[in-house]
Write an enzyme that holds these catalytic residues in place. Structure first.
Site, PDB file in Angstrom:
ATOM      1  N   SER A 121      -7.201  -0.927   9.310  1.00 63.89           N
ATOM      2  CA  SER A 121      -7.257  -2.669   8.549  1.00 63.89           C
ATOM      3  C   SER A 121      -8.981  -2.902   9.827  1.00 63.89           C
ATOM      4  CB  SER A 121      -6.775  -3.545   9.346  1.00 63.89           C
ATOM      5  OG  SER A 121      -7.558  -4.640   8.645  1.00 63.89           O
TER       6      SER A 121
ATOM      7  N   ILE B 217       0.620  -1.316  -0.317  1.00 65.70           N
ATOM      8  CA  ILE B 217       0.130  -0.295   0.352  1.00 65.70           C
ATOM      9  C   ILE B 217       1.170   1.031   0.039  1.00 65.70           C
ATOM     10  CG2 ILE B 217      -1.656   1.665   1.174  1.00 65.70           C
ATOM     11  CD1 ILE B 217      -2.564  -1.399   2.131  1.00 65.70           C
TER      12      ILE B 217
ATOM     13  N   TYR C 190      -0.973  -8.399  15.152  1.00 67.70           N
ATOM     14  CA  TYR C 190      -1.008  -7.572  14.259  1.00 67.70           C
ATOM     15  C   TYR C 190      -2.615  -6.745  14.441  1.00 67.70           C
ATOM     16  CZ  TYR C 190      -2.076  -5.768   9.776  1.00 67.70           C
ATOM     17  OH  TYR C 190      -2.384  -4.434   8.982  1.00 67.70           O
TER      18      TYR C 190
ATOM     19  N   LYS D 213      -3.754  -2.464  15.219  1.00 72.18           N
ATOM     20  CA  LYS D 213      -4.535  -2.523  15.002  1.00 72.18           C
ATOM     21  C   LYS D 213      -5.509  -2.324  15.409  1.00 72.18           C
ATOM     22  CE  LYS D 213      -2.112  -1.915  10.655  1.00 72.18           C
ATOM     23  NZ  LYS D 213      -2.325  -1.218  10.154  1.00 72.18           N
TER      24      LYS D 213
END
Length: 339
Positions: free
Chosen positions: A138, A14, A151, A155
């Site tokens: 996310s 990204i 993860y 987030k």
């Protein structure tokens, strides 16, 4: 005057696709990542597209390195207009197979890397009372899934940190803006270089989108930062709303399907991973923006297109609501069939 934009995690995925978009806009783009081969490659792309690149190898887990990036950006290009936090690290494994050092490293990069970048940007934006910070989030920051506990936790932390910061900026009457662009599953090189303890090659949970879809959403959020957050991809909208309406049902569904949905049938990759040391650190090791799932990744998203065209937002919102409802109905049928 061209925009001055700092992008962390710019060497792949990204971040790299976003850097290309700002290159086309003719921006001054500060490219930040650990892997120098990927940084040099994206710098060439930005220059070829009409922007001015500045390569800044740095580990965003280190606040001193984040501060050095900001200082170098303003020495070279002047005041920072946009700071985009996109760097992350991860391990694919059940929680009890992730070591404390690995967990700390993922948190340091994926959460504290955003904190460090935001701090360095704000130190310059607040005195000028202008600037925009975009956190690349996310759907997993609102709806966790198995095998990515570190993860997902990071987030979630980004969302909490950013919401708190936003209220402080409002209290001060600051014109500095901070927003979050919540992403769907994206076809990036991370699935080839992530640390993996699964039986098979890891993969994003379908539907999968190309990095360019995500980059368009990031740039739109930077251009229109007044909203608290933006959802990119219909699957992001559907996931978040399903979790808000039927979280227990979604727990059971993910417990049943979440392991297989994140693995291909191929054997897992062997060799190095990028958790502590970048893969693309030597010449010739650039991985580009895309991962291994080009054949199944979507290059367009009607939801993301609707986001960028307000006249169609009402139609898009209605369609997203229908998609979320249809998804919940499928979840109910799937879970009921499993019982």
């Amino acid at each position: 005057m061209p925009l001055t934009v700092v992008i962390t995690g710019a060497s792949a995925g990204i971040g790299r696709a976003t850097a290309r978009r700002y290159g086309r806009r003719g921006a001054d783009v500060v490219l930040v990542a650990r892997g120098e081969s990927g940084l040099e490659a994206v710098a060439d792309e930005v220059a070829a597209l009409g922007g001015r690149p500045l390569v800044q190898p740095a580990d965003m887990a280190d606040p001193a390195q984040a501060e050095a990036v900001a200082a170098a950006a303003e020495r070279e290009f002047g005041p920072i207009d946009v700071w985009i936090n996109c760097a992350f690290a991860s391990v694919f494994a059940p929680f009890d197979r992730i070591t404390p050092d690995e967990y700390r490293r993922i948190t340091d990069v994926t959460y504290l890397g955003f904190v460090n970048g935001t701090r360095a940007a704000l130190a310059r934006m607040l005195p000028r009372d202008r600037g925009t910070i975009v956190q690349v989030g996310s759907a997993l920051g609102e709806r966790s899934i198995p095998l990515q506990s570190a993860y997902c936790g990071a987030k979630h932390a980004i969302n909490g940190f950013t919401s708190s910061l936003r209220t402080e900026l409002l209290h001060r009457g600051s014109r500095v803006r901070v927003t979050v662009a919540q992403m769907p599953a994206v076809n990036t090189p991370q699935f080839d270089w992530v640390r993996n303890r699964l039986d098979h090659h890891p993969m994003p949970v379908p539907p999968i989108y190309q990095p360019e879809v995500a980059a368009r959403g990031v740039m739109y959020a930077a251009d229109h930062p007044r909203r608290k957050q933006y959802y990119v991809g219909a699957s992001t909208v559907a996931t978040i709303w399903a979790n808000r309406l039927f979280p227990a049902l979604l727990d059971r569904y993910l417990a049943r399907t979440g392991y297989d949905a994140q693995q291909t049938t191929a054997v897992p990759p062997t060799g190095e991973d990028n958790l502590f040391t970048p893969i693309d650190r030597d010449p010739g090791e650039d991985r580009g923006a895309h991962g291994a799932f080009d054949d199944s990744a979507h290059a367009h998203s009607w939801q993301e297109a609707a986001l960028r065209h307000p006249a169609t937002m009402a139609v898009g919102a209605g369609a997203a609501a229908c998609a979320a409802l249809a998804g919940v109905r499928r979840l109910r049928r799937t879970v009921k069939g499993a019982c």
